[in-house]
Design an enzyme around this catalytic site. Structure first.
Site, short mmCIF file in Angstrom:
data_model
loop_
_atom_site.label_atom_id
_atom_site.label_comp_id
_atom_site.label_asym_id
_atom_site.label_seq_id
_atom_site.Cartn_x
_atom_site.Cartn_y
_atom_site.Cartn_z
CE1 TYR A 141 -3.62 2.62 1.12
CE2 TYR A 141 -2.10 3.16 2.90
CZ TYR A 141 -3.23 3.45 2.17
OH TYR A 141 -3.98 4.56 2.47
CB SER A 142 3.75 2.12 2.15
OG SER A 142 4.47 3.25 2.49
CB ALA A 143 5.02 0.45 -2.79
CD GLU B 229 -18.90 -0.86 7.63
OE1 GLU B 229 -19.72 0.02 7.30
OE2 GLU B 229 -18.99 -2.06 7.32
P1 NDP Z 1 -12.80 2.25 1.69
O1 NDP Z 1 -12.19 0.89 1.77
O2 NDP Z 1 -13.90 2.59 2.62
O3 NDP Z 1 -13.32 2.52 0.20
C1 NDP Z 1 -12.59 2.10 -0.89
C2 NDP Z 1 -13.41 2.35 -2.13
O4 NDP Z 1 -12.70 1.86 -3.26
C3 NDP Z 1 -14.76 1.64 -2.10
O5 NDP Z 1 -15.74 2.43 -2.72
C4 NDP Z 1 -14.49 0.39 -2.92
O6 NDP Z 1 -15.71 -0.06 -3.47
C5 NDP Z 1 -13.51 0.93 -3.97
N1 NDP Z 1 -12.69 -0.12 -4.54
C6 NDP Z 1 -12.07 -1.15 -3.92
N2 NDP Z 1 -11.42 -1.91 -4.81
C7 NDP Z 1 -11.64 -1.36 -6.03
C8 NDP Z 1 -11.27 -1.72 -7.35
N3 NDP Z 1 -10.51 -2.81 -7.61
N4 NDP Z 1 -11.70 -0.95 -8.37
C9 NDP Z 1 -12.47 0.14 -8.15
N5 NDP Z 1 -12.85 0.54 -6.91
C10 NDP Z 1 -12.45 -0.22 -5.86
O7 NDP Z 1 -11.58 3.28 1.80
P2 NDP Z 1 -11.44 4.65 2.65
O8 NDP Z 1 -12.64 5.46 2.45
O9 NDP Z 1 -10.99 4.29 4.01
O10 NDP Z 1 -10.21 5.32 1.90
C11 NDP Z 1 -10.40 6.23 0.83
C12 NDP Z 1 -9.06 6.85 0.48
O11 NDP Z 1 -8.49 7.46 1.63
C13 NDP Z 1 -8.03 5.85 -0.04
O12 NDP Z 1 -7.29 6.42 -1.08
C14 NDP Z 1 -7.14 5.63 1.17
O13 NDP Z 1 -5.84 5.23 0.83
C15 NDP Z 1 -7.17 7.01 1.80
N6 NDP Z 1 -6.80 6.94 3.21
C16 NDP Z 1 -7.68 6.39 4.11
C17 NDP Z 1 -7.31 6.28 5.44
C18 NDP Z 1 -8.22 5.71 6.48
O14 NDP Z 1 -7.78 5.56 7.63
N7 NDP Z 1 -9.47 5.39 6.17
C19 NDP Z 1 -5.98 6.73 5.91
C20 NDP Z 1 -5.16 7.30 4.87
C21 NDP Z 1 -5.58 7.40 3.57
P3 NDP Z 1 -15.95 -1.53 -4.05
O15 NDP Z 1 -15.45 -2.50 -3.04
O16 NDP Z 1 -17.42 -1.55 -4.26
O17 NDP Z 1 -15.21 -1.57 -5.34
#
Ligand code: NDP
Length: 287
Positions: A177-179, A215
């Site tokens: 992820y970090s990469a 979540e």
């Molecule tokens: P979630 O896991 O809640 O949401 C991820 C979203 O990406 C979902 O809508 C999921 O929907 C979608 N997703 C997952 N896999 C795929 C795929 N292969 N293709 C297309 N869409 C995909 O993430 P967060 O809301 O927690 O994080 C959002 C952003 O914030 C990210 O970039 C994360 O790195 C960043 N972030 C979050 C932190 C945290 O603590 N929450 C901390 C630091 C950064 P579906 O499964 O339906 O495809």
């Protein structure tokens, strides 16, 4: 002068001179939000809907996207649609942008937020997993940016890249992820230079987020990370605001992210120790 693009050091000046608040600035704007079926992306969709923007949402799970779109329409979105599919494929990333072109004939803001599933544990040596995660978390961001650029140049719009403190400071158990997040910083910071050199008036905002109470994040790390997460609703609003104001970087929550970044350059080994001390490493279960 009015002809000069609002780029580089002028970002903040332009924002300060703008009398409109971000909610007003986004009324009627055409915005793509990726990863909008849950977490921070879902909350961004709701904020944009309340602001009266047109939203095009994407993620893999159609049933969830349908519900988010319905709620966006209830909240006052100018329009709300979705396209479902996986960002593991750059062809799908391009398809989403094409859809925006077909329905709106243009685009004002591209919010790149989705992440593929990874694990929170010692690096397991699975190079294929890293390659796939690079496709989803990094290459699809580039593909969408490339396809959207002609429309964003036309609208003098915004690219918002949602990254993480893990894209600036490494911590254990998130090597793949970090990469992907470090890669985003390198690519988009280089692109920002080129926009300035070429007088392309498209802003790039990199969002450096700490631990947020979505979540999925809470499920993955709450037994390891000692500190409490910040609220996803406020985080989502700050991301939209920083993009609309054409800021170079957002630090959220600033109370933890900004000091961490200062320590990174001043005392890296001390910071590494703090990072490990903030974790209950004993709770990591090797698979
Ligand atoms: P979630 O896991 O809640 O949401 C991820 C979203 O990406 C979902 O809508 C999921 O929907 C979608 N997703 C997952 N896999 C795929 C795929 N292969 N293709 C297309 N869409 C995909 O993430 P967060 O809301 O927690 O994080 C959002 C952003 O914030 C990210 O970039 C994360 O790195 C960043 N972030 C979050 C932190 C945290 O603590 N929450 C901390 C630091 C950064 P579906 O499964 O339906 O495809």
């Amino acid at each position: 002068s009015e002809e000069e693009p609002c780029t580089g050091v002028r970002y903040r000046l332009c924002a300060a001179l703008s009398s409109a608040s971000p909610p007003e600035m986004l009324r009627g704007k055409r915005v793509i939000v990726t990863g909008a079926s849950s977490g921070i992306g879902e909350q961004m969709a709701y904020h944009l809907a309340r602001m009266g923007a047109h939203v095009l949402l994407t993620a893999r799970t159609e049933a969830k996207l349908q519900k988010v779109v319905e709620k966006c329409l209830d909240l006052g979105a100018a329009s709300a649609r979705y396209v479902s599919g996986s960002m593991e494929s750059t062809a799908f990333a391009e398809e989403v942008v094409k859809e925006a072109e077909n329905i709106w004939g243009g685009l004002d803001m591209l919010i790149l937020n989705h992440i593929g599933r990874s694990y929170f544990n010692f690096f397991n040596g699975d190079v294929d997993h890293v390659r796939k995660l690079m496709e989803t978390n990094f290459l699809s961001y580039l593909a969408m940016t490339t396809s959207a650029l002609p429309m964003l140049k036309e609208s003098e719009g915004n690219i918002v890249v949602v990254s993480s403190i893990s894209g600036k400071v490494a911590s254990p158990f998130v090597a793949p992820y970090s990469a992907t997040k470090f890669a985003l910083e390198g690519f988009f910071s280089s692109l920002r230079h080129e926009f300035i050199i070429e007088k392309v008036n498209v802003s790039i905002t990199l969002c450096i987020l700490g631990y947020i109470n979505t979540e999925n994040a809470v499920r993955a790390v709450s037994h390891i990370i000692k500190k409490a997460p910040a609220p996803k609703e406020e985080c989502a609003m700050e991301i939209i605001r920083s993009g609309a104001l054409r800021q170079r970087e957002l630090h959220y929550p600033a109370s933890t992210v900004t000091p961490t970044l200062l320590l990174r350059d001043l005392a890296p080994e001390f910071l590494d120790g703090l990072v490990r001390n903030n974790m209950r490493v004993e709770n990591i279960k090797r698979p």
